[in-house]
Design a protein around this motif. Structure first.
Motif, PDB file in Angstrom:
ATOM      1  N   THR A  75       0.824  -1.175   0.159  1.00 25.16           N
ATOM      2  CA  THR A  75      -0.084   0.098  -0.206  1.00 25.16           C
ATOM      3  C   THR A  75       0.796   1.197   0.016  1.00 25.16           C
ATOM      4  O   THR A  75       2.032   1.198   0.546  1.00 25.16           O
ATOM      5  CB  THR A  75      -1.026  -0.109   1.312  1.00 25.16           C
ATOM      6  OG1 THR A  75      -1.759   1.280   1.157  1.00 25.16           O
ATOM      7  CG2 THR A  75      -0.314  -0.148   2.571  1.00 25.16           C
ATOM      8  N   HIS A  76       0.261   2.469  -0.250  1.00 23.56           N
ATOM      9  CA  HIS A  76       0.787   3.686  -0.387  1.00 23.56           C
ATOM     10  C   HIS A  76       0.196   4.600   0.639  1.00 23.56           C
ATOM     11  O   HIS A  76       0.673   5.500   0.845  1.00 23.56           O
ATOM     12  CB  HIS A  76       0.613   4.482  -1.849  1.00 23.56           C
ATOM     13  CG  HIS A  76       1.627   4.136  -2.774  1.00 23.56           C
ATOM     14  ND1 HIS A  76       3.062   4.232  -2.787  1.00 23.56           N
ATOM     15  CD2 HIS A  76       1.453   3.357  -4.027  1.00 23.56           C
ATOM     16  CE1 HIS A  76       3.770   3.946  -3.761  1.00 23.56           C
ATOM     17  NE2 HIS A  76       2.722   3.333  -4.472  1.00 23.56           N
ATOM     18  N   PHE A  77      -0.698   4.036   1.243  1.00 25.78           N
ATOM     19  CA  PHE A  77      -1.577   4.752   2.179  1.00 25.78           C
ATOM     20  C   PHE A  77      -1.234   4.358   3.653  1.00 25.78           C
ATOM     21  O   PHE A  77      -1.439   3.439   3.836  1.00 25.78           O
ATOM     22  CB  PHE A  77      -3.152   4.630   2.009  1.00 25.78           C
ATOM     23  CG  PHE A  77      -3.657   4.941   0.660  1.00 25.78           C
ATOM     24  CD1 PHE A  77      -3.716   6.271   0.299  1.00 25.78           C
ATOM     25  CD2 PHE A  77      -3.832   3.974  -0.223  1.00 25.78           C
ATOM     26  CE1 PHE A  77      -3.945   6.844  -0.900  1.00 25.78           C
ATOM     27  CE2 PHE A  77      -4.173   4.486  -1.595  1.00 25.78           C
ATOM     28  CZ  PHE A  77      -4.150   5.898  -2.142  1.00 25.78           C
ATOM     29  N   MET A  78      -0.817   5.393   4.547  1.00 24.26           N
ATOM     30  CA  MET A  78      -0.247   5.321   5.712  1.00 24.26           C
ATOM     31  C   MET A  78      -1.510   4.784   6.741  1.00 24.26           C
ATOM     32  O   MET A  78      -1.432   3.996   7.413  1.00 24.26           O
ATOM     33  CB  MET A  78       0.393   6.372   6.323  1.00 24.26           C
ATOM     34  CG  MET A  78       1.657   6.921   5.544  1.00 24.26           C
ATOM     35  SD  MET A  78       2.581   5.618   5.500  1.00 24.26           S
ATOM     36  CE  MET A  78       3.426   5.668   3.864  1.00 24.26           C
ATOM     37  N   GLY A 122       7.384  11.736  18.454  1.00 24.67           N
ATOM     38  CA  GLY A 122       7.371  12.678  19.473  1.00 24.67           C
ATOM     39  C   GLY A 122       5.987  13.258  19.154  1.00 24.67           C
ATOM     40  O   GLY A 122       4.943  12.514  18.772  1.00 24.67           O
ATOM     41  N   GLN A 123       5.649  14.312  20.141  1.00 26.86           N
ATOM     42  CA  GLN A 123       4.556  14.974  19.689  1.00 26.86           C
ATOM     43  C   GLN A 123       4.571  16.575  19.516  1.00 26.86           C
ATOM     44  O   GLN A 123       5.609  17.105  19.298  1.00 26.86           O
ATOM     45  CB  GLN A 123       3.809  15.012  21.244  1.00 26.86           C
ATOM     46  CG  GLN A 123       3.225  13.755  21.920  1.00 26.86           C
ATOM     47  CD  GLN A 123       2.685  13.760  23.219  1.00 26.86           C
ATOM     48  OE1 GLN A 123       3.392  14.623  24.111  1.00 26.86           O
ATOM     49  NE2 GLN A 123       1.770  13.128  23.599  1.00 26.86           N
ATOM     50  N   ARG A 124       3.596  16.735  18.891  1.00 31.71           N
ATOM     51  CA  ARG A 124       3.319  18.314  18.366  1.00 31.71           C
ATOM     52  C   ARG A 124       2.036  18.824  18.880  1.00 31.71           C
ATOM     53  O   ARG A 124       1.312  18.259  19.031  1.00 31.71           O
ATOM     54  CB  ARG A 124       3.192  18.033  16.787  1.00 31.71           C
ATOM     55  CG  ARG A 124       3.403  19.416  16.056  1.00 31.71           C
ATOM     56  CD  ARG A 124       3.693  19.130  14.537  1.00 31.71           C
ATOM     57  NE  ARG A 124       2.715  18.063  13.840  1.00 31.71           N
ATOM     58  CZ  ARG A 124       3.305  17.000  13.402  1.00 31.71           C
ATOM     59  NH1 ARG A 124       4.692  16.629  13.067  1.00 31.71           N
ATOM     60  NH2 ARG A 124       2.547  16.260  12.760  1.00 31.71           N
ATOM     61  N   SER A 182       3.171  10.320  13.563  1.00 35.51           N
ATOM     62  CA  SER A 182       2.360   9.214  12.933  1.00 35.51           C
ATOM     63  C   SER A 182       3.251   8.297  11.969  1.00 35.51           C
ATOM     64  O   SER A 182       4.474   8.706  11.867  1.00 35.51           O
ATOM     65  CB  SER A 182       1.543   9.544  12.049  1.00 35.51           C
ATOM     66  OG  SER A 182       1.842  10.410  10.803  1.00 35.51           O
ATOM     67  N   LEU A 183       2.612   7.264  11.384  1.00 38.27           N
ATOM     68  CA  LEU A 183       3.514   6.505  10.654  1.00 38.27           C
ATOM     69  C   LEU A 183       4.028   7.212   9.392  1.00 38.27           C
ATOM     70  O   LEU A 183       4.813   7.097   9.028  1.00 38.27           O
ATOM     71  CB  LEU A 183       2.474   5.185  10.049  1.00 38.27           C
ATOM     72  CG  LEU A 183       3.214   4.298   9.508  1.00 38.27           C
ATOM     73  CD1 LEU A 183       4.475   3.684  10.084  1.00 38.27           C
ATOM     74  CD2 LEU A 183       2.140   2.839   8.915  1.00 38.27           C
ATOM     75  N   ALA A 192       2.444   1.208  15.204  1.00 40.55           N
ATOM     76  CA  ALA A 192       2.198   2.052  16.361  1.00 40.55           C
ATOM     77  C   ALA A 192       3.737   2.180  16.917  1.00 40.55           C
ATOM     78  O   ALA A 192       4.317   3.405  17.102  1.00 40.55           O
ATOM     79  CB  ALA A 192       1.396   1.557  17.308  1.00 40.55           C
ATOM     80  N   ALA A 193       4.453   1.012  16.908  1.00 39.76           N
ATOM     81  CA  ALA A 193       5.815   1.147  17.505  1.00 39.76           C
ATOM     82  C   ALA A 193       6.429   2.020  16.604  1.00 39.76           C
ATOM     83  O   ALA A 193       7.396   2.692  16.851  1.00 39.76           O
ATOM     84  CB  ALA A 193       6.157  -0.441  17.508  1.00 39.76           C
ATOM     85  N   MET A 194       6.505   1.506  15.119  1.00 35.35           N
ATOM     86  CA  MET A 194       7.253   2.438  14.194  1.00 35.35           C
ATOM     87  C   MET A 194       7.111   3.926  14.357  1.00 35.35           C
ATOM     88  O   MET A 194       7.826   4.769  14.212  1.00 35.35           O
ATOM     89  CB  MET A 194       6.925   1.990  12.743  1.00 35.35           C
ATOM     90  CG  MET A 194       8.058   2.060  11.741  1.00 35.35           C
ATOM     91  SD  MET A 194       7.396   1.346  10.081  1.00 35.35           S
ATOM     92  CE  MET A 194       7.812  -0.220  10.351  1.00 35.35           C
ATOM     93  N   ALA A 195       5.647   4.501  14.545  1.00 31.90           N
ATOM     94  CA  ALA A 195       5.539   5.855  14.438  1.00 31.90           C
ATOM     95  C   ALA A 195       6.057   6.331  16.034  1.00 31.90           C
ATOM     96  O   ALA A 195       6.529   7.492  15.843  1.00 31.90           O
ATOM     97  CB  ALA A 195       4.042   5.963  14.640  1.00 31.90           C
TER      98      ALA A 195
END
Ligand SMILES: Nc1ncnc2c1ncn2[C@@H]1O[C@H](COP(=O)(O)OP(=O)(O)OP(=O)(O)O)[C@@H](O)[C@H]1O
Length: 322
Positions: free
Chosen positions: A186-189, A224-226, A288-289, A214-217
């Motif tokens: 897929t191309h869709f995250m 991190g967070q924004r 996110s991923l 989830a672990a990859m993100a």
């Protein structure tokens, strides 16, 4: 025994090395995603898994079988939906399913498949007259006609509208719920995050990351967070950047966008509270991923490839209009 094993896979087309060194294992019952930029080697990888291409080096096993050596046995357990359907435009939906069913020792019941993939009403329609979503449903039904234990879905939802894409996601989940292992390109995250138990990101013919979405993100270089907010009183960038949790500060009109570690929200909120500043219109985003993907992959799209993609899109558009 893993459903799919790929070890040290390498495949070149003349001077172009499409797959340099790819290894991964897919457990039975998993939905395993393959992500990567255009030209990364995803399709070549799944074509080697499907036995459609012979690797130059490395090993591929599907339920312990070699897709080239044990071709007939693999065909009986592996269903393949490829990127572009190879069906002639004039073939009828039922005819296509019956034709494919004739290739298997113990095929699925065609009427049941038509009903399951909501194609009963289209059984008599020609393939060329189907909508994009209907074509994709037929492609999955064709991949399932041999009652496979493993199915390869290559860019199943490319070109579908958001409704049809969601229907396709439900189809993939239904396939897995019936006990089938799914290898999904897929191309869709968002698709990978929603559907896949684990994903491999392939870039320039190599696996650059392999984990749960989830672990990859959470662990990726962009993890991190924004937070984005409108402060009720002026705030200096330098004061925020002095907080060890803050990585960057951007201004968008009256709004501030602050990125940093997974503790950045607490740190900035506490800083603002000490100065009795309110963070209005606060929005918080986890990495996110998508962020991980961008950070992990190069922008390897060549001009030629981009031109080919544009040409394909134009051809598809012309075909649609005609
Ligand atoms: N039949 C072929 N002959 C020559 N080169 C090919 C062939 N198929 C693919 N390639 C090249 O191999 C590389 C990998 O292609 P592949 O289709 O496996 O990538 P991909 O990750 O699936 O890309 P996309 O996301 O654009 O579908 C690309 O550089 C492509 O141009």
């Amino acid at each position: 025994m893993p459903a799919i094993e790929v070890r040290g896979l390498r495949k070149a087309y003349g001077d172009v090395t499409a797959v340099e060194d790819v290894s991964f294992e897919v457990a039975e019952g998993e939905i395993f995603g393959i992500l990567g930029p255009n030209g990364a080697g995803k399709t070549t990888t799944v074509e080697c898994v499907s036995g459609l291409r012979t690797p130059d080096a490395g090993e591929v096993r599907v339920l312990g079988l070699d897709p080239r050596r044990d071709r007939e046995d693999v065909r009986q357990v592996l269903g393949v939906q490829l990127q572009e359907s190879q069906l002639p435009g004039k073939i009828h939906v039922r005819e296509a399913l019956e034709l494919y069913a004739s290739f298997y020792r113990d095929p699925a019941d065609v009427d049941r498949l038509l009903a399951q993939w909501e194609l009963t009403e289209k059984a008599g329609a020609r393939f060329g007259k189907l909508s994009g979503g209907q074509k994709q449903r037929l492609a999955v039904a064709l991949a399932m006609v041999g009652k496979p234990r493993v199915v390869v879905l290559d860019e199943l939802t490319t070109g579908l509208d958001p409704h049809a894409r969601r229907t396709a996601w439900e189809m993939v989940q239904a396939v897995r719920d019936s006990g089938v292992t799914v290898l999904l390109v897929t191309h869709f995250m968002e698709e990978a995050e929603r559907l896949c138990d684990r994903v491999a990101i392939i870039d320039a013919g190599r696996v650059v990351a392999l984990d749960t979405p989830a672990a990859m993100a959470a662990r990726g270089p962009a993890a991190g967070q924004r937070m984005r907010f409108r402060p009720s009183a002026p705030v200096e960038d330098a004061d925020l950047l002095a907080l060890p949790e803050v990585r960057s500060v951007e201004r968008h009109g009256a709004h501030l966008e602050v990125s940093g570690t997974s503790e950045v929200i607490g740190a900035v909120t506490a800083y603002l509270a000490r100065r009795q500043i309110i963070a209005a219109e606060l929005r918080v985003e986890q990495s996110s991923l998508d962020d991980a993907f961008i950070a992990l992959t190069t922008h390897a799209t060549t001009t030629t490839h981009a031109a080919q993609t544009m040409q394909t899109a134009q051809t598809a558009q012309t075909a649609k209009e005609s």
